[in-house]
Design a protein around this motif. Structure first.
Motif, PDB file in Angstrom:
ATOM      1  N   ALA A 187     -46.438   4.858 -34.425  1.00  0.00           N
ATOM      2  CA  ALA A 187     -46.402   3.426 -34.730  1.00  0.00           C
ATOM      3  C   ALA A 187     -47.764   2.923 -35.218  1.00  0.00           C
ATOM      4  O   ALA A 187     -47.833   2.111 -36.147  1.00  0.00           O
ATOM      5  CB  ALA A 187     -45.962   2.646 -33.498  1.00  0.00           C
ATOM      6  N   GLU A 188     -48.831   3.400 -34.602  1.00  0.00           N
ATOM      7  CA  GLU A 188     -50.171   2.994 -35.034  1.00  0.00           C
ATOM      8  C   GLU A 188     -50.461   3.483 -36.444  1.00  0.00           C
ATOM      9  O   GLU A 188     -51.036   2.758 -37.258  1.00  0.00           O
ATOM     10  CB  GLU A 188     -51.228   3.548 -34.079  1.00  0.00           C
ATOM     11  N   LYS A 189     -50.067   4.729 -36.737  1.00  0.00           N
ATOM     12  CA  LYS A 189     -50.268   5.260 -38.082  1.00  0.00           C
ATOM     13  C   LYS A 189     -49.470   4.465 -39.106  1.00  0.00           C
ATOM     14  O   LYS A 189     -49.976   4.152 -40.192  1.00  0.00           O
ATOM     15  CB  LYS A 189     -49.860   6.730 -38.136  1.00  0.00           C
ATOM     16  N   ALA A 190     -48.220   4.126 -38.776  1.00  0.00           N
ATOM     17  CA  ALA A 190     -47.371   3.365 -39.696  1.00  0.00           C
ATOM     18  C   ALA A 190     -47.944   1.968 -39.916  1.00  0.00           C
ATOM     19  O   ALA A 190     -47.942   1.460 -41.043  1.00  0.00           O
ATOM     20  CB  ALA A 190     -45.955   3.277 -39.154  1.00  0.00           C
ATOM     21  N   ARG A 191     -48.452   1.348 -38.851  1.00  0.00           N
ATOM     22  CA  ARG A 191     -49.036   0.011 -38.976  1.00  0.00           C
ATOM     23  C   ARG A 191     -50.261   0.043 -39.881  1.00  0.00           C
ATOM     24  O   ARG A 191     -50.418  -0.814 -40.766  1.00  0.00           O
ATOM     25  CB  ARG A 191     -49.432  -0.508 -37.588  1.00  0.00           C
ATOM     26  N   ASP A 192     -51.120   1.035 -39.696  1.00  0.00           N
ATOM     27  CA  ASP A 192     -52.315   1.141 -40.531  1.00  0.00           C
ATOM     28  C   ASP A 192     -51.959   1.413 -41.992  1.00  0.00           C
ATOM     29  O   ASP A 192     -52.586   0.873 -42.902  1.00  0.00           O
ATOM     30  CB  ASP A 192     -53.236   2.234 -40.005  1.00  0.00           C
TER      31      ASP A 192
ATOM     32  N   ALA B 183     -49.143   0.541 -43.511  1.00  0.00           N
ATOM     33  CA  ALA B 183     -48.572  -0.686 -44.063  1.00  0.00           C
ATOM     34  C   ALA B 183     -49.674  -1.695 -44.382  1.00  0.00           C
ATOM     35  O   ALA B 183     -49.630  -2.372 -45.420  1.00  0.00           O
ATOM     36  CB  ALA B 183     -47.567  -1.285 -43.085  1.00  0.00           C
ATOM     37  N   ASN B 184     -50.653  -1.783 -43.519  1.00  0.00           N
ATOM     38  CA  ASN B 184     -51.767  -2.703 -43.748  1.00  0.00           C
ATOM     39  C   ASN B 184     -52.562  -2.279 -44.985  1.00  0.00           C
ATOM     40  O   ASN B 184     -52.934  -3.116 -45.816  1.00  0.00           O
ATOM     41  CB  ASN B 184     -52.671  -2.736 -42.518  1.00  0.00           C
ATOM     42  N   ARG B 185     -52.802  -0.980 -45.121  1.00  0.00           N
ATOM     43  CA  ARG B 185     -53.526  -0.472 -46.288  1.00  0.00           C
ATOM     44  C   ARG B 185     -52.741  -0.727 -47.569  1.00  0.00           C
ATOM     45  O   ARG B 185     -53.304  -1.136 -48.597  1.00  0.00           O
ATOM     46  CB  ARG B 185     -53.783   1.026 -46.116  1.00  0.00           C
ATOM     47  N   ALA B 186     -51.423  -0.532 -47.522  1.00  0.00           N
ATOM     48  CA  ALA B 186     -50.584  -0.768 -48.697  1.00  0.00           C
ATOM     49  C   ALA B 186     -50.591  -2.249 -49.075  1.00  0.00           C
ATOM     50  O   ALA B 186     -50.632  -2.602 -50.257  1.00  0.00           O
ATOM     51  CB  ALA B 186     -49.163  -0.303 -48.419  1.00  0.00           C
ATOM     52  N   ARG B 187     -50.567  -3.121 -48.068  1.00  0.00           N
ATOM     53  CA  ARG B 187     -50.593  -4.569 -48.331  1.00  0.00           C
ATOM     54  C   ARG B 187     -51.900  -4.959 -48.999  1.00  0.00           C
ATOM     55  O   ARG B 187     -51.921  -5.722 -49.979  1.00  0.00           O
ATOM     56  CB  ARG B 187     -50.421  -5.341 -47.024  1.00  0.00           C
ATOM     57  N   ILE B 188     -52.999  -4.417 -48.522  1.00  0.00           N
ATOM     58  CA  ILE B 188     -54.309  -4.730 -49.109  1.00  0.00           C
ATOM     59  C   ILE B 188     -54.381  -4.225 -50.543  1.00  0.00           C
ATOM     60  O   ILE B 188     -54.846  -4.941 -51.444  1.00  0.00           O
ATOM     61  CB  ILE B 188     -55.430  -4.132 -48.238  1.00  0.00           C
ATOM     62  N   ASP B 189     -53.900  -2.996 -50.784  1.00  0.00           N
ATOM     63  CA  ASP B 189     -53.906  -2.444 -52.146  1.00  0.00           C
ATOM     64  C   ASP B 189     -53.026  -3.265 -53.079  1.00  0.00           C
ATOM     65  O   ASP B 189     -53.387  -3.523 -54.226  1.00  0.00           O
ATOM     66  CB  ASP B 189     -53.423  -0.990 -52.143  1.00  0.00           C
ATOM     67  N   ARG B 190     -51.879  -3.678 -52.593  1.00  0.00           N
ATOM     68  CA  ARG B 190     -50.958  -4.471 -53.414  1.00  0.00           C
ATOM     69  C   ARG B 190     -51.583  -5.821 -53.762  1.00  0.00           C
ATOM     70  O   ARG B 190     -51.516  -6.276 -54.903  1.00  0.00           O
ATOM     71  CB  ARG B 190     -49.638  -4.667 -52.659  1.00  0.00           C
TER      72      ARG B 190
END
Length: 57
Positions: free
Chosen positions: A35-40, A42-49
């Motif tokens: 879950a921590e890996k998935a959250r990180d 998703a956060n990285r993808a949001r920042i890149d987007r």
């Protein structure tokens, strides 16, 4: 008189301490839940987007 030191035991003790320190580093580095890996991720993808959306053509 000085105490007699078994060099074999001293070497093994030193190696065990080094392995313990390495284990602590690895637990901090790799010991994350899925879950921590998935959250990180998703956060990285949001920042890149967000960054890509703000670029000019």
């Amino acid at each position: 008189m000085a105490d007699i030191v078994n060099l074999n035991k001293a070497r093994k003790t030193r190696a065990k301490a080094a392995a313990g320190a390495k284990a602590v580093e690895n637990r901090a580095k790799f010991g994350r839940t899925k879950a921590e890996k998935a959250r990180d991720e998703a956060n990285r993808a949001r920042i890149d987007r967000t960054l890509d959306d703000s670029k000019r053509d």
